[in-house]
Design a protein around this motif. Structure first.
Motif, PDB file in Angstrom:
ATOM      1  N   ARG A  83       0.836  -1.208   0.000  1.00  0.00           N
ATOM      2  CA  ARG A  83       0.000   0.000   0.000  1.00  0.00           C
ATOM      3  C   ARG A  83       0.872   1.260   0.000  1.00  0.00           C
ATOM      4  NH1 ARG A  83      -5.390  -1.041   3.666  1.00  0.00           N
ATOM      5  NH2 ARG A  83      -5.741  -3.207   3.104  1.00  0.00           N
ATOM      6  N   VAL A  84       1.887   1.249   0.835  1.00  0.00           N
ATOM      7  CA  VAL A  84       2.795   2.394   0.901  1.00  0.00           C
ATOM      8  C   VAL A  84       3.492   2.600  -0.440  1.00  0.00           C
ATOM      9  CG1 VAL A  84       4.967   3.167   1.933  1.00  0.00           C
ATOM     10  CG2 VAL A  84       3.139   2.280   3.395  1.00  0.00           C
ATOM     11  N   SER A  85       3.921   1.512  -1.067  1.00  0.00           N
ATOM     12  CA  SER A  85       4.647   1.602  -2.335  1.00  0.00           C
ATOM     13  C   SER A  85       3.793   2.198  -3.436  1.00  0.00           C
ATOM     14  CB  SER A  85       5.134   0.212  -2.757  1.00  0.00           C
ATOM     15  OG  SER A  85       6.058  -0.307  -1.823  1.00  0.00           O
ATOM     16  N   GLY A  86       2.517   1.807  -3.492  1.00  0.00           N
ATOM     17  CA  GLY A  86       1.645   2.337  -4.525  1.00  0.00           C
ATOM     18  C   GLY A  86       1.444   3.832  -4.398  1.00  0.00           C
ATOM     19  N   LEU A  87       1.321   4.323  -3.174  1.00  0.00           N
ATOM     20  CA  LEU A  87       1.160   5.756  -2.972  1.00  0.00           C
ATOM     21  C   LEU A  87       2.386   6.521  -3.437  1.00  0.00           C
ATOM     22  CD1 LEU A  87      -0.518   5.620   0.539  1.00  0.00           C
ATOM     23  CD2 LEU A  87      -1.580   6.450  -1.546  1.00  0.00           C
ATOM     24  N   ILE A  88       3.563   5.964  -3.240  1.00  0.00           N
ATOM     25  CA  ILE A  88       4.799   6.645  -3.623  1.00  0.00           C
ATOM     26  C   ILE A  88       4.994   6.642  -5.125  1.00  0.00           C
ATOM     27  CG2 ILE A  88       7.327   6.587  -3.469  1.00  0.00           C
ATOM     28  CD1 ILE A  88       6.976   5.352  -0.660  1.00  0.00           C
ATOM     29  N   ALA A  89       4.834   5.474  -5.753  1.00  0.00           N
ATOM     30  CA  ALA A  89       5.331   5.373  -7.129  1.00  0.00           C
ATOM     31  C   ALA A  89       4.570   4.401  -8.016  1.00  0.00           C
ATOM     32  CB  ALA A  89       6.807   4.985  -7.101  1.00  0.00           C
ATOM     33  N   ALA A  90       3.274   4.202  -7.805  1.00  0.00           N
ATOM     34  CA  ALA A  90       2.525   3.317  -8.705  1.00  0.00           C
ATOM     35  C   ALA A  90       2.676   3.798 -10.143  1.00  0.00           C
ATOM     36  CB  ALA A  90       1.048   3.289  -8.317  1.00  0.00           C
ATOM     37  N   ALA A  91       2.814   2.850 -11.066  1.00  0.00           N
ATOM     38  CA  ALA A  91       2.928   3.192 -12.482  1.00  0.00           C
ATOM     39  C   ALA A  91       1.696   3.984 -12.912  1.00  0.00           C
ATOM     40  CB  ALA A  91       3.061   1.922 -13.316  1.00  0.00           C
ATOM     41  N   SER A  92       1.917   5.058 -13.677  1.00  0.00           N
ATOM     42  CA  SER A  92       0.815   5.965 -13.997  1.00  0.00           C
ATOM     43  C   SER A  92       0.719   6.236 -15.487  1.00  0.00           C
ATOM     44  CB  SER A  92       0.996   7.284 -13.244  1.00  0.00           C
ATOM     45  OG  SER A  92       1.042   7.049 -11.851  1.00  0.00           O
ATOM     46  N   ASN A  93      -0.412   6.806 -15.874  1.00  0.00           N
ATOM     47  CA  ASN A  93      -0.700   7.103 -17.275  1.00  0.00           C
ATOM     48  C   ASN A  93      -0.656   5.837 -18.121  1.00  0.00           C
ATOM     49  OD1 ASN A  93      -1.525   9.221 -18.920  1.00  0.00           O
ATOM     50  ND2 ASN A  93       0.499   9.460 -19.827  1.00  0.00           N
ATOM     51  N   ASN A  94      -1.130   4.739 -17.513  1.00  0.00           N
ATOM     52  CA  ASN A  94      -1.102   3.447 -18.195  1.00  0.00           C
ATOM     53  C   ASN A  94      -2.498   2.845 -18.320  1.00  0.00           C
ATOM     54  OD1 ASN A  94      -1.533   2.888 -15.512  1.00  0.00           O
ATOM     55  ND2 ASN A  94       0.054   1.313 -15.334  1.00  0.00           N
ATOM     56  N   THR A  95      -3.526   3.683 -18.174  1.00  0.00           N
ATOM     57  CA  THR A  95      -4.940   3.285 -18.272  1.00  0.00           C
ATOM     58  C   THR A  95      -5.309   2.185 -17.280  1.00  0.00           C
ATOM     59  OG1 THR A  95      -4.669   1.573 -19.980  1.00  0.00           O
ATOM     60  CG2 THR A  95      -4.916   3.864 -20.735  1.00  0.00           C
ATOM     61  N   THR A  96      -4.484   2.008 -16.257  1.00  0.00           N
ATOM     62  CA  THR A  96      -4.726   0.942 -15.290  1.00  0.00           C
ATOM     63  C   THR A  96      -4.662   1.490 -13.871  1.00  0.00           C
ATOM     64  OG1 THR A  96      -3.741  -0.722 -16.743  1.00  0.00           O
ATOM     65  CG2 THR A  96      -3.884  -1.273 -14.406  1.00  0.00           C
ATOM     66  N   GLY A  97      -5.644   1.130 -13.077  1.00  0.00           N
ATOM     67  CA  GLY A  97      -5.557   1.364 -11.645  1.00  0.00           C
ATOM     68  C   GLY A  97      -5.392   2.803 -11.221  1.00  0.00           C
TER      69      GLY A  97
END
Length: 703
Positions: A291-305
């Motif tokens: 959960r902490v990792s996603g807030l910091i750096a989840a992959a973005s602009n990938n039409t997912t999540g």
């Protein structure tokens, strides 16, 4: 004089005594394990007898630590086992038959011991096209059957005021920061936590390439590090919950606790995690590090999540929390290792973290007079000296004081805000808090009602063990806490470091304070009071004040823009001569060029980062503009490293480090004298240890 023959004989006799296991009374399996951290004095005979290298292998570190623990046990009458080593003279020491506090008191009385601290457990405390980023702007809150509902989204990342009904004012304005940078792949953020599920689709590609054959991803699992094949190892692996103890696999195996583990009297996890009603139920896995990792750096602009704060940042998972939390020793070792600092028994970390996130903590003081606090202060100082920044969650003590390590100097401590900018009821506060960030909150409070403003992030749906390849998100569950405020700020600091690679902890702290937005004074729940300084009484939602909830609400765009402007100014540190001479007074001068017109230096602060083997002595530490020049008196030949932090009239800090070379002092003629050399065990120590070993053995055998 100690003859060579006597020395060899004494060593052989002592080795024979130490090699034979001590008779130890039978212990019940439910008898608790006492764990403490022992730091020996630099001049202790057991330290001088055999040095421990920071680059030692685990086997080498284990041998040295156990030898010292055995000798300490012989002198104090307690059978001791050694665990991990934190540095050349600091080790975990374990025993049974007494509490950790009793063991600490007994060992602290030994003349070779500098400090002893109980090894306590600490616990974890959230305009891309990603679907979870959009949501509520298009579908605002509605009321169905008298219950408020809304489409869950990442409200906390948006520009303040763009989410309405009611207005969200604590969001961090990430889109404007993304116009400047979405994060550099050369900036590494360490997640000091439960480990990470790297198989989550929104975390794909966020981890550095494996450094070792067979490694799942770069990182390290500190949980379950033990000294030998004793009973302590079995307990450590049970806590590790992955069956293999400490190793290079930092993936999260789950931290669930069974009903029996939480209730069996005397068990390893007896009364570990209480529920609100005071019972001790079965606890599902938290997937906290994921959960902490996603807030910091989840992959973005990938039409997912979802979208992370820093799309391009890399993550370094360091697992220090298992079932029931994690020991101070594992946390301290993990923090140092993540920053690239050598720790005996651990492999070299070549992927040094620029930012370290610690969404964990517990009670305790970071005062220099406190043994545990001293260990944390020392580790934090070493990390800051590498140029890294540590971000810590303030804690979830319902308005009480910030705990350890959030109350330590040298860290950025983050408390939590509701969507309207008031302090969340669960959040800890106090003068140690640096800044405040969204932490999630629920408006509905009835059973089964949705949480309207959670911190949406990556997770795993497994109740105990993980579902491999799962693409779950926290959704409308009550994913709230300062644990999720800290990674928001860690992501912002990662963006700052992306535009200013030389960013220091002092600079990042000052930038976050100066650019923070003012706390609101209206918009909270009716009757909401103003936050008061923490005392012994809990306080729920309240209107924050500067100095109690930090300098203000985090502004990502303002912080990144300010970090970029620091590149325009250059600080230089100049010694009075190219090479200083030991024992002789000299000066260091800090100056700055490139400040914008009208700006001036208002304060200069000096820090000794590394004294080397022969530390330098700073006769003055800067606290005003007139201290741009300081006097130093190096003790001996070698080098030392200092940092100058210059604060300008806007409140920004500009830092520079410098390594200063020191030549040997002129040799003075001295009269010849006898005497023995240092570095070897003295005759008195050898003889005393041998006598103590024999006496303890006779006592253990009953006469």
């Amino acid at each position: 004089m100690l003859t060579t023959a006597f020395f060899v004989a004494a060593m052989a006799a002592m080795a024979a005594v130490l090699a034979t296991p001590l008779p130890v009374r039978a212990l019940a399996s439910a008898e608790p394990e006492a764990r403490v951290i022992v730091r020996f004095k630099p001049g202790a005979d057991s330290v001088r007898a055999k040095a421990l290298s920071l680059r030692a292998t685990r086997a080498e570190a284990r041998e040295v630590a156990q030898t010292r623990a055995t000798a300490l046990g012989l002198r104090t009458g307690q059978a001791l086992a050694a665990g991990r080593s934190l540095d050349e003279r600091t080790h975990v020491v374990m025993s049974r038959g007494m509490t950790a506090a009793q063991l600490a008191q007994r060992l602290a009385a030994d003349p070779e011991v500098e400090l002893v601290a109980v090894d306590r457990l600490r616990k974890h405390f959230k305009l891309p096209d990603d679907p979870l980023f959009g949501g509520a702007n298009v579908n605002p809150e509605t009321t169905v059957g008298g219950i408020q509902t809304r489409v869950i989204d990442q409200w906390y990342l948006k520009a303040p005021g763009t989410v309405t009904n009611p207005a969200v004012v604590s969001s961090i304005n990430a889109p404007a920061a993304w116009d400047l940078t979405t994060g550099s792949g050369s900036v590494v953020v360490a997640v000091i936590d439960t480990g990470v599920r790297s198989d989550h689709p929104d975390l794909a590609g966020k981890f550095l390439p494996p450094a070792l054959v067979g490694q799942i991803f770069a990182g390290y699992d500190m949980v379950g590090f033990s000294s030998n094949g004793t009973s302590q190892q079995a307990n450590s692996i049970t806590m590790a919950n992955d069956g293999d103890g400490a190793d290079v696999d930092a993936s999260d195996p789950g931290d669930w606790i069974t009903f029996a583990e939480n209730n069996t009297a005397g068990g390893q996890f007896y009364h570990c995690e209480p529920a609100d009603d005071g019972s001790y139920p079965q606890i599902d896995s938290s997937w906290h590090g994921t959960r902490v990792s996603g807030l910091i750096a989840a992959a973005s602009n990938n039409t997912t999540g979802m979208a992370g704060v820093g799309w391009g940042l890399k993550l370094l998972p360091v697992r220090v929390l298992g079932k029931c939390g994690g020991y101070d020793s594992d946390i301290i070792a993990g923090v140092k290792w993540a920053a690239g600092i050598a720790v005996p028994g651990l492999p070299t970390n070549t992927n040094k973290a620029k930012v370290l996130n610690l969404s964990l903590g517990g009670s305790g003081s970071c005062a220099s007079t406190d043994s545990t606090g001293s260990l944390y202060r020392d580790a934090i100082g070493q990390v800051n000296a590498t140029g890294a920044t540590i971000v810590v969650a303030a804690g979830n003590s319902k308005g009480l004081a910030v705990g350890l390590p959030g109350n330590c100097p040298g860290v950025i401590t983050v408390t939590a805000l509701r969507h309207v900018g008031t302090k969340v009821g669960f959040a800890s506060i106090g003068p140690e808090v640096t800044v405040a960030a969204p932490g999630g909150n629920c408006i509905n409070v009835g059973a089964g009602q949705p949480c309207l403003y959670p911190m949406v992030s990556t997770t795993n749906s497994g109740a105990t063990t993980p579902v491999v390849g799962d693409a779950s998100y926290t959704g409308s569950s009550a994913s709230v806490g300062t644990s999720f405020s800290a990674p928001i700020v860690s992501g912002v600091v990662g963006l700052m470091a992306s535009v200013r690679p030389a960013l220091t902890s002092a600079e990042s702290t000052a930038i976050l304070k100066v650019t923070a937005r003012a706390f609101p004074t209206t918009g909270g729940t009716a009757g909401t009071p103003v936050c008061r300084a923490p005392d012994s009484t809990e306080q729920a939602e309240c209107y924050c004040k500067t100095g109690i909830c930090g300098a203000g609400m985090v502004d990502a765009a303002g912080a990144v823009a300010a970090a970029r402007t620091l590149n325009d100014a250059t600080v230089t540190v100049t010694p009075s001569s190219a090479t200083l001479t030991a024992t002789q007074s000299a000066t260091l001068t800090a100056a700055i060029s490139g400040l914008a017109a009208g700006k001036t230096v208002t304060a200069t602060h000096w820090t000794l980062l590394d004294g080397g083997s022969n530390p330098a002595v700073l006769s003055a530490l800067g606290s005003g503009a007139d201290t741009s020049t300081v006097t130093v008196v190096p003790a001996a030949a070698g080098s030392f490293k200092v940092q100058a932090d210059l604060t300008d009239s806007d409140g920004y800090v500009h830092s520079q480090t410098a390594t200063i070379t020191v030549a040997a002092a002129p040799v003075q003629p001295t009269s010849s004298s006898g005497g023995g050399g240092g570095g070897a065990a003295g005759a008195a120590w050898l003889a005393g240890l041998l006598v103590a070993a024999l006496a303890l053995r006779r006592s253990a055998r009953g006469g």
